[in-house]
Design an enzyme around this catalytic site. Structure first.
Site, short mmCIF file in Angstrom:
data_model
loop_
_atom_site.label_atom_id
_atom_site.label_comp_id
_atom_site.label_asym_id
_atom_site.label_seq_id
_atom_site.Cartn_x
_atom_site.Cartn_y
_atom_site.Cartn_z
N VAL A 68 11.38 6.17 -3.52
CA VAL A 68 11.35 6.76 -4.75
C VAL A 68 11.62 5.69 -6.03
CG1 VAL A 68 12.68 8.45 -5.97
CG2 VAL A 68 12.68 8.75 -3.61
N ASP A 69 10.56 5.80 -7.06
CA ASP A 69 10.73 5.13 -8.03
C ASP A 69 11.41 5.58 -9.27
OD1 ASP A 69 10.14 3.19 -9.86
OD2 ASP A 69 8.19 3.90 -10.39
N LYS A 70 12.59 4.87 -9.64
CA LYS A 70 13.26 5.26 -10.72
C LYS A 70 12.21 5.24 -12.11
CE LYS A 70 15.99 3.01 -13.34
NZ LYS A 70 15.43 3.47 -14.89
N THR A 71 12.05 6.44 -12.51
CA THR A 71 11.12 6.49 -14.09
C THR A 71 11.94 6.72 -15.31
OG1 THR A 71 10.59 8.66 -13.72
CG2 THR A 71 9.16 7.00 -12.44
#
Length: 259
Positions: free
Chosen positions: A151-154
């Protein structure tokens, strides 16, 4: 550029097109708005991304393959059963039809769709209890094949706002230096034309409206990582410490902040 995520700078000239999500990294720009709402490029991309692509999953294709195979193979089996009942067992035509249909119906895997639907419904319920929102039922099958989820924190879970909490000077600076630097800093941010979120946060912290007079300003550029103001007597720069400070001063400031 917010639209593509690219960090490469693209130089624009008079008459060039600007897409939604473009940002100015240096200088100024006057733009004419030609499309809004559904006609804008960004909105068209958004609508295209939201289109539901009805693509069959591997499980559905496997089930349909089984049903197609069964539907084909059931024809010669039905003929064989009917012939056996009529010619070998010497049953009547009606009885042969009834016995053949009864035998063939049990061979049709009509319960597969029911079992799949029940399994997906139970899985959706379990995910909903964990506050997971499903885009469609097919995503459950995709999730079942996942071993590692990255999961990439955007920016969708952060606020596009910065806040200044304090002004820190070198340890050897006096209270007089602090007051003088605050005055210079206030004039700087009111003179420079930058309007990024960093500058907005600084203007909110420093309330003074004083400006430098007779200056030559250079807006912030991500290429050099600083902005600049030249006055008659001095030159001031605001930017990245690793660019503006020498190695010794940078290490001293880092040590001061980590103490």
């Amino acid at each position: 550029m917010l639209l593509t995520g690219e960090e490469d700078e693209i130089e624009k000239v008079i008459g060039s097109d600007l897409k939604s999500g473009s940002s100015i990294i240096s200088g100024k720009c006057l733009a004419k708005l030609t499309a809004v709402g559904n006609d804008s490029y960004a909105d068209k991309l958004t609508q295209k991304a939201k289109e539901v692509k009805h693509k069959k999953t591997d499980m559905i294709r496997a089930i349909e393959g089984i049903i197609k195979f069964t539907g084909i193979i059931i024809i010669p089996i039905g003929i064989t059963l009917f012939s056996q009942s009529l010619f070998l067992n010497h049953k009547t035509f009606s009885d042969s039809i009834v016995s053949t249909v009864g035998a063939l119906i049990g061979m049709i895997p009509e319960g597969l769709y029911l079992l799949v639907t029940v399994a997906l419904a139970i899985s959706a319920t379990k995910l909903a209890r964990k506050k997971v929102l499903l885009h469609d039922m097919k995503s459950i099958e995709s999730l079942a094949r996942v071993n590692i989820l990255c999961v990439d924190k955007t920016g969708t879970i952060t606020a596009n706002k910065m806040t200044v909490t304090d002004l820190i000077l070198p340890q050897q600076a006096s209270q007089k230096d602090l007051i003088a630097n605050q005055a210079i800093f206030s004039k700087y941010i009111n003179t420079i034309s930058d309007s990024n979120i960093t500058m907005l946060a600084l203007r909110e912290y420093f309330k003074s409206k004083e400006k430098f007079q007779n200056t030559e300003t250079t807006p912030f550029s991500s290429k050099v990582k600083y902005s600049q103001i030249k006055t008659e007597n001095s030159t001031y720069r605001l930017g990245a410490p690793d660019i503006l400070l020498d190695q010794a001063a940078l290490e001293a400031n880092q040590n001061q902040l980590t103490q």
